[in-house]
Enzyme design. Structure first.
Site, short mmCIF file in Angstrom:
data_model
loop_
_atom_site.label_atom_id
_atom_site.label_comp_id
_atom_site.label_asym_id
_atom_site.label_seq_id
_atom_site.Cartn_x
_atom_site.Cartn_y
_atom_site.Cartn_z
N GLU A 1 -28.26 -28.52 30.35
CA GLU A 1 -29.40 -27.71 29.96
C GLU A 1 -30.65 -28.57 29.86
OE1 GLU A 1 -28.86 -25.19 26.21
OE2 GLU A 1 -27.17 -26.55 26.28
N ASP B 1 -30.20 -23.50 32.45
CA ASP B 1 -28.85 -23.64 31.88
C ASP B 1 -27.82 -23.38 32.98
OD1 ASP B 1 -26.66 -23.70 30.26
OD2 ASP B 1 -27.16 -21.90 29.10
#
Ligand SMILES: [Mg+2]
Length: 404
Positions: free
Chosen positions: A114, A10
């Protein structure tokens, strides 16, 4: 069977980090906006718009993602504000995904910043997962210039929960035996997929932590929250059987989606984001010399309710504008004005029949659009993705004043 290992990667404050990278690549002596009170947000002149991403100094001043820019300026009068630029984000995102795919056998992109990586069975190659994650994180920073958090576990849910622990630039594990210590003390609102209305219902039942939820009677949860109650109970116990699915495993099609860092409530913002998704999809279709004949749009709202609609086109197409116009029509039918958390556009490949039909139904306008798209693609290939931008992306405000 090797032990399943899933990473969730992320990007930290993605939009702001990527804007910082862009500024530094244009001028290496520029101040790094990650280190000053800065945000990404649009339309300051109109005193409208929300914080899309913030630097750590901005965060220390109490600024929150999703809050109106006017409020943020009251908290921090010397705040610097930069407009969003989705074409820059797409380039950065693609580079990250390419790097991840060079290591992980299976990568599932979850949103623009992500991805899940299934690295099960790679221990002999890369060493133990934690030290590999640290190396990967460093390589992302050294080659791409931004920091990420990496969460490690045996499934997607726990890996994603882990990457959300302390930020930025950290590796965290959340294996099943660590759940009681690391996950159960957290407020139930921190649980993935626990939307606002579910959390309210859980609070009414006296459930305040993820541990409370894990220990609750699943039948009572089902009574009050229907099937989602049982799902949440499983998640609170760390159970998530869904596999990491790479795009190539999926039925052949071209998709792109973005999870927004704020709840989008503006139709024009939503369509601007969809245009960027459609541009990316169109370029990939043309690169493969393919045509698509089904377009669908998915919206996930702030309570994680997912809706989608699809439409079949009379002929196959590879034209960005055609995909975008259809996506907009679907969006207008679908959207019930609830705050949007995720927007996705999916297309499916045309059958052979559509290829032949394509030439029969070919119109002059489409021929022109196709040539335009191919010209844009070749300029971008030669000079980089930012060499050409649609007018709508030039300046955040120019396309929107009539709607405000
Ligand atoms: Mg992120």
């Amino acid at each position: 069977m090797p032990k399943p290992i899933v990473f969730h990667v992320d990007v930290n404050s993605a939009f702001l980090s990527w804007e910082a990278c862009r500024q530094l690549s244009e001028n290496p002596d520029a101040a790094d906006i990650r280190l000053t009170p800065s945000i990404i947000g649009g339309r300051r002149e109109l005193r409208h718009g929300v914080v899309l991403a913030k630097s750590i100094p901005a965060s220390k001043a109490g600024i929150k993602t999703g809050e109106p820019i006017v409020h943020a300026l009251k908290k921090c009068p010397n705040l610097q504000i930069f407009p969003p630029d989705f074409s820059v984000y797409r380039v950065k995102s693609d580079a990250l995904m390419e790097l991840l795919r060079s290591y992980a056998p299976c990568v599932q992109q979850l949103s623009i910043d992500e991805a899940f990586c299934d690295i099960t069975g790679t221990e002999k190659l890369y060493g133990d997962p934690v030290s590999f994650a640290c190396k990967l994180k460093q390589e992302i920073f050294d080659t791409l210039g931004f920091t990420v958090n990496i969460g490690i576990s045996s499934n997607k849910l726990l890996a994603k929960m882990a990457s959300d622990f302390e930020k930025p630039d950290k590796v965290h594990t959340l294996f099943p035996d660590e759940i009681p210590e690391k996950m159960w003390p957290l407020p139930v609102s921190d649980l993935l997929y626990a939307g606002r209305s579910s959390v309210q219902k859980l609070h009414n039942l006296g459930i305040f932590t993820i541990g409370d939820l894990a220990a609750a009677d699943p039948n009572v949860l089902q009574q009050h929250l229907k099937s989602h109650g049982k799902e949440l109970h499983n998640y609170a116990n760390g159970i998530d059987p869904s596999p990491v699915e790479s795009e190539t495993d999926a039925p052949k099609g071209y998709s792109n989606s973005i999870t927004l860092p704020f709840d989008c409530t503006d139709r024009s913002d939503a369509k601007g984001i969809m245009l960027s998704l459609c541009e990316n999809i169109g370029a990939r279709i043309r690169k493969d010399n393919a045509f698509i004949s089904v377009v669908s749009v998915t919206i996930v709202d702030a309570d994680f309710r997912k809706t989608s609609h699809q439409t079949s086109l009379p002929t196959g197409t590879n034209i960005t504008d055609v995909i975008y116009e259809n996506a907009c029509a679907l969006f207008d039918n679908l959207w019930d004005l609830s705050p949007i958390r995720l927007i996705g556009v999916h297309t499916s490949k045309a059958s052979d029949q559509c290829y032949t039909q394509y030439s029969l139904f070919d119109t002059e306008k489409n021929e022109k659009l196709e040539k335009l798209d191919m010209a844009i693609d070749s300029i971008r290939l030669k000079y980089g993705d930012n060499a050409i931008k649609r007018a709508r992306f030039l300046g955040d405000d120019k396309t929107k004043p009539t709607e405000d």
